[in-house]
Design an enzyme around this catalytic site. Structure first.
Site, PDB file in Angstrom:
ATOM      1  CG  ASP A  57       5.646   5.322   3.876  1.00 40.94           C
ATOM      2  OD1 ASP A  57       5.520   6.359   4.198  1.00 40.94           O
ATOM      3  OD2 ASP A  57       5.212   4.159   4.374  1.00 40.94           O
ATOM      4  CG  ASP A  63      -0.791   1.730  11.965  1.00 39.05           C
ATOM      5  OD1 ASP A  63      -0.689   2.461  11.219  1.00 39.05           O
ATOM      6  OD2 ASP A  63       0.058   1.489  12.867  1.00 39.05           O
ATOM      7  CD  GLU A 107       1.028   6.963   5.040  1.00 36.28           C
ATOM      8  OE1 GLU A 107       2.041   7.899   5.392  1.00 36.28           O
ATOM      9  OE2 GLU A 107       1.528   6.024   5.270  1.00 36.28           O
ATOM     10  CD  GLU A 109       6.215   9.872   4.902  1.00 35.86           C
ATOM     11  OE1 GLU A 109       5.454   9.325   5.352  1.00 35.86           O
ATOM     12  OE2 GLU A 109       7.334  10.414   5.241  1.00 35.86           O
ATOM     13  CG  HIS A 115       0.111   4.876   8.799  1.00 38.72           C
ATOM     14  ND1 HIS A 115       0.751   4.302   9.738  1.00 38.72           N
ATOM     15  CD2 HIS A 115       0.905   5.781   8.324  1.00 38.72           C
ATOM     16  CE1 HIS A 115       1.924   4.626   9.659  1.00 38.72           C
ATOM     17  NE2 HIS A 115       2.164   5.458   9.021  1.00 38.72           N
ATOM     18  NE  ARG A 116       4.203   2.931   7.883  1.00 34.98           N
ATOM     19  CZ  ARG A 116       5.201   2.897   8.982  1.00 34.98           C
ATOM     20  NH1 ARG A 116       5.068   1.546   9.445  1.00 34.98           N
ATOM     21  NH2 ARG A 116       5.455   3.729   9.699  1.00 34.98           N
ATOM     22  CG  HIS A 171       7.908   3.136   7.008  1.00 35.35           C
ATOM     23  ND1 HIS A 171       8.946   3.234   8.130  1.00 35.35           N
ATOM     24  CD2 HIS A 171       7.206   4.513   7.367  1.00 35.35           C
ATOM     25  CE1 HIS A 171       8.762   4.103   8.805  1.00 35.35           C
ATOM     26  NE2 HIS A 171       7.689   5.055   8.482  1.00 35.35           N
ATOM     27  CE  LYS A 194       8.817   7.115   5.770  1.00 36.69           C
ATOM     28  NZ  LYS A 194       8.075   8.426   6.516  1.00 36.69           N
TER      29      LYS A 194
HETATM   30  O1  G3P Z   1       1.387   9.704   7.345  1.00 37.22           O
HETATM   31  C1  G3P Z   1       2.283  10.132   7.952  1.00 37.22           C
HETATM   32  C2  G3P Z   1       2.903   9.294   8.818  1.00 37.22           C
HETATM   33  O2  G3P Z   1       3.180   8.003   7.956  1.00 37.22           O
HETATM   34  C3  G3P Z   1       4.412   9.433   9.074  1.00 37.22           C
HETATM   35  O3  G3P Z   1       5.107   8.647   9.884  1.00 37.22           O
HETATM   36  O4  G3P Z   1       7.010   7.073   9.707  1.00 37.22           O
HETATM   37  O5  G3P Z   1       4.663   6.193   9.391  1.00 37.22           O
HETATM   38  O6  G3P Z   1       5.875   7.471   7.698  1.00 37.22           O
HETATM   39  P1  G3P Z   1       5.714   7.155   9.188  1.00 37.22           P
HETATM   40 CA    CA Z   2       4.292   7.531   6.142  1.00 42.13          CA
END
Ligand code: G3P
Ligand code: CA
Length: 775
Positions: free
Chosen positions: A476, A674, A474, A549, A447-448, A489, A551
């Protein structure tokens, strides 16, 4: 009060008719209710000269009759418009219907409603609310305004299309005792038994943040009981007993195979017979569907063109919506899933081998045919192939498992389903694994990047995620002031960089001057905010998928263009919290998988859980999105429901060990985390180079079983293992990793490696070694 009712009595045309009410939704059509009805109110506003019908009352806000329609105008949620329609005999159960047309809405979440069982000319009351954005998960509601003047929503669902402006839709409510049915254009959308608090009352109309027209209003008495709610045909077929976590679902390759071993699903070969009827294994299709109903999930295999409309007709007629359509012909799958958007799709792979081009082509074909599953012969399946498809959101059903050994082999590829003509062999195979055995590698998305070890959404973080063995990375996307896509993000650069301001207000040049690393740690000083192009280039051709993602709004076209320009169509998955954005992306490029991010409450009861899983499955299938729910929105039944129906899902965001462990143990396949590093050293596979051993009986005839453990990264280890046998046997004895032959015969020996992950012990198990002991 009495006087008012008399006026309404005069207005109402009282006559008695016999009405047949046949609910058109899957789970009710068999219940045809005959009722004697008296019409209590009938009103088309045509001869009213712009005044409200006698007795009708504006309780709040603005309402008037205009051009032969009742018009409610509400400028905002805070100022709703409400009209009360007193009933001449409010003690009766009723059918209440009206045409409703949105003229405008301040936003898509705003709504209008039919109110019923209204108390004291105000509240409490129930209502059938419809949002302008009817496709939202709560686009349609059965809601209660309670005695404290607060909302309670016993049931919410979505409608398959958004209500268009200036187009009338027929709304109908049947309320009988505690039973409620709500219909849109004669389609049953809500079926509840939660109308417990109010026994009777008046009806009315309401608008909230919308301008809306009502017409052709009719209220009739309803003197029958509605049939009990039957969980809407939602069911979880029983699975074979096994200790494997997220074990493949079992699919019988014919009616008889399915019946023999009680498989979860059944494959029905559908064709047109000489008499022109749809049949499967000699039975009319409708009969076969009735036979499997609520026992097995039907998977219709259709290879003949020209059957599409008839198949859909039969499915509708038999109320079979929980169904899969599979074919080697993508056009057939696409045609049927277009006619019936909640039918799931699968593509049968017919070539005898796979190269990378074939695999990519298969992924593209699956997605662009509105499908999520590939059906592949066992003999060309490998762990790598299954993983390749999984990370691209294609579930795999292997066709084979003809013997117990073949079943073990198929289980070890990590498939999601096993299609077999000998389910009994798979039942036996599945029973032999020890507790907490993992045979399927989870699809882990970093994630990120790895924000627990490196600054989020930076190239340093992404490279680290790759080195730690992430299956997906992942990220954004957002647009700069001058229209470039960058990765960030938050909507501002404040939290993660040394700058200030909204991404939208800064140019690419300005954003590239910022330091996105030092806030996390000095060793990352100088890290830049990545551009999308840079991110795509970095991972092109590498063994990782980018989970992107969207955004920002209206970014779909440009994002997809940049993906295509970078030659990365086969290496990306898109996701968004905005369903419309995913629907648009899918329209623009249906070969790229798309996911809908959401979170929702977990229902309280077992049957509500299954019903909710069905609703979400239908929702995802209808829009061709995977269901990327927050992990807190998932539960065991949800995971199993998706598993049995070939939908892979990704879930966010794991930041603590305990829920991460518990959800993996429940069978969750796609964690977004994470903490990529927590899984790096976990084995993903155990290979045993020997499958057959011949030994002579006697103490000296021993072999040491060799085994290799594969990790997420390039690491592979030759490790000592523990052997086990699952049946009582005097053929062999096992000790550590040594097999000792005892007396003539054949025995199955398994190799096991136990490891610790997320504070718990798990096993990987090798395919069985067949030991023949002969003199
Ligand atoms: O992968 C989905 C997740 O990233 C959604 O929440 O706010 O971290 O983008 P957020
Ligand atoms: Ca995300």
């Amino acid at each position: 009060m009495r006087k008012r009712r008399n006026i309404v009595m005069k207005l109402a045309m009282i006559f008695t008719i016999i009405v047949m009410t046949a609910a058109s939704f899957p789970f009710e059509a068999s219940h045809i209710v005959r009722a004697e009805q008296s019409v209590l109110v009938e009103e088309n506003f045509d001869r009213l000269d712009d005044r409200l019908p006698d007795g009708w009352k504006v309780i709040e806000g603005q309402a008037a009759v205009e051009n032969g329609k009742l018009k409610l105008t509400s400028p905002s949620t805070a100022s709703p418009a409400r009209v009360l329609v007193p009933l001449p005999d409010e003690s009766r159960d009723i059918v209440f219907e009206a045409d409703m047309t949105f003229v405008s809405a301040v936003e898509d979440t705003r709504w209008a409603s039919l109110m019923y069982r209204v108390q004291s000319e105000d509240y409490p009351y129930y209502q059938f609310a419809v949002r302008r954005g009817t496709t939202a998960l709560n686009g349609v509601e059965f809601a209660e305004r309670d005695a404290q003047n607060k909302w309670v929503v016993p049931e919410a669902t979505f409608f398959t299309e958004n209500f268009e402006y200036n187009k009338p839709y027929r709304l109908k409510v049947i309320i009988s005792k505690n039973r409620v049915q709500q219909f849109i254009n004669n389609k049953l959308v809500i079926n509840s038994d939660q109308a417990m608090n109010m026994k009777n009352g008046d009806v009315g109309f309401q608008a909230s943040g919308s301008t809306v027209l009502f017409d052709n209003v009719k209220v009739s008495t309803f003197d029958q009981d509605l049939p009990p709610v039957d969980n809407s045909g939602a069911f979880l077929p029983e699975e074979v007993k096994t200790n494997i976590i997220n074990a493949p679902t079992l699919i019988g390759s014919s009616l008889s195979a399915a019946a023999d071993a009680n498989t979860a699903s059944v494959l029905l070969d559908v064709e047109r017979n000489a008499a022109g009827h749809l049949v499967t294994s000699g039975l009319p299709l409708s009969e076969a569907l009735a036979k499997v109903k609520n026992k097995h999930i039907p998977i219709l295999k259709i290879e003949q063109r020209g059957l599409e409309e008839e198949v859909v007709h039969t499915l509708n007629e038999t109320q079979s919506t929980d169904v899969h359509i599979v074919s080697s012909n993508p056009d057939i799958v696409k045609a049927i899933t277009t006619l019936m958007p909640t039918a799931r799709g699968g593509i049968i792979y017919t070539k005898q081998s796979f190269n990378k081009h074939d695999l990519n082509q298969l992924v593209r074909t699956v997605h662009s045919s509105n499908a999520k599953v590939a059906l592949i012969p066992q003999k060309i399946l490998t762990v790598e192939t299954v993983h390749y498809l999984h990370t691209r959101m294609v579930a795999v059903w292997g066709m084979g498992a003809g013997t117990e050994n073949a079943a073990h082999e198929l289980i070890h590829t990590g498939v999601d389903g096993m299609i077999t003509n000998n389910p009994a062999a798979s039942v036996e195979a599945l029973a032999k694994y020890p507790k907490n055995t993992i045979v399927q590698r989870p699809i882990v998305a970093a994630h990120r990047g790895v924000p627990s070890m490196a600054p989020e959404n930076t190239m340093a973080g992404y490279r680290l995620a790759y080195d730690l063995g992430a299956d997906q990375i992942e990220t954004d996307l957002q647009l700069t002031k001058d229209g470039h896509i960058i990765i960030m993000h938050d909507t501002t650069v404040d939290r993660t960089t040394n700058g200030k301001g909204a991404v939208r207000d800064l140019t690419l040049e300005e954003i590239r001057q910022l330091d996105a690393g030092s806030k996390f740690g000095e060793e990352f000083a100088g890290e830049k905010v990545p551009t999308f192009k840079e991110f795509l280039q970095e991972f092109k051709g590498k063994d990782v998928i980018l989970l992107i993602e969207l955004k920002d709004v209206d970014i779909e076209e440009q994002a997809i263009r940049e993906i295509k320009e970078a030659g990365m169509v086969d290496q990306v998955v898109l996701q968004s919290f905005d369903l419309g954005s995913m629907v648009k992306s899918f329209e623009l490029h249906p070969e790229i998988p798309v996911g809908y991010l959401y979170s929702a409450a977990v229902p309280g009861t077992q049957s509500a859980k299954i019903k909710n899983a069905q609703k979400m499955m239908d929702y995802g299938t209808n829009y061709n999105v995977t269901l990327n729910a927050s992990y807190g929105s998932t539960y065991k039944e949800f995971i199993q429901y998706m598993r049995q129906r070939g939908m892979l899902t990704m879930h966010w965001t794991f930041r603590e060990e305990a829920p991460f462990r518990d959800k993996l143990a429940e069978g969750l396949i796609g964690p977004i985390t994470d903490y990529m590093q927590w899984l790096t050293d976990s084995p993903i596979n155990l290979e045993t180079p020997i499958k057959k051993v011949n030994l002579k009986p006697g103490k000296t005839s021993t072999i040491r079983a060799k085994a290799f453990v594969d990790y997420r990264t390039a690491k592979k280890e030759n490790i000592p293992t523990e052997l086990f046998v699952t049946e009582n046997t005097d053929v062999v004895r096992v000790n550590g990793n040594t097999i000792e032959a005892v007396s003539p015969g054949t025995a199955q020996v398994f190799v096991k490696h136990t490891f610790s992950m997320l504070g718990q012990e798990w096993n990987v198990v090798g395919e069985p070694i067949e030991v023949h002991v002969k003199e």
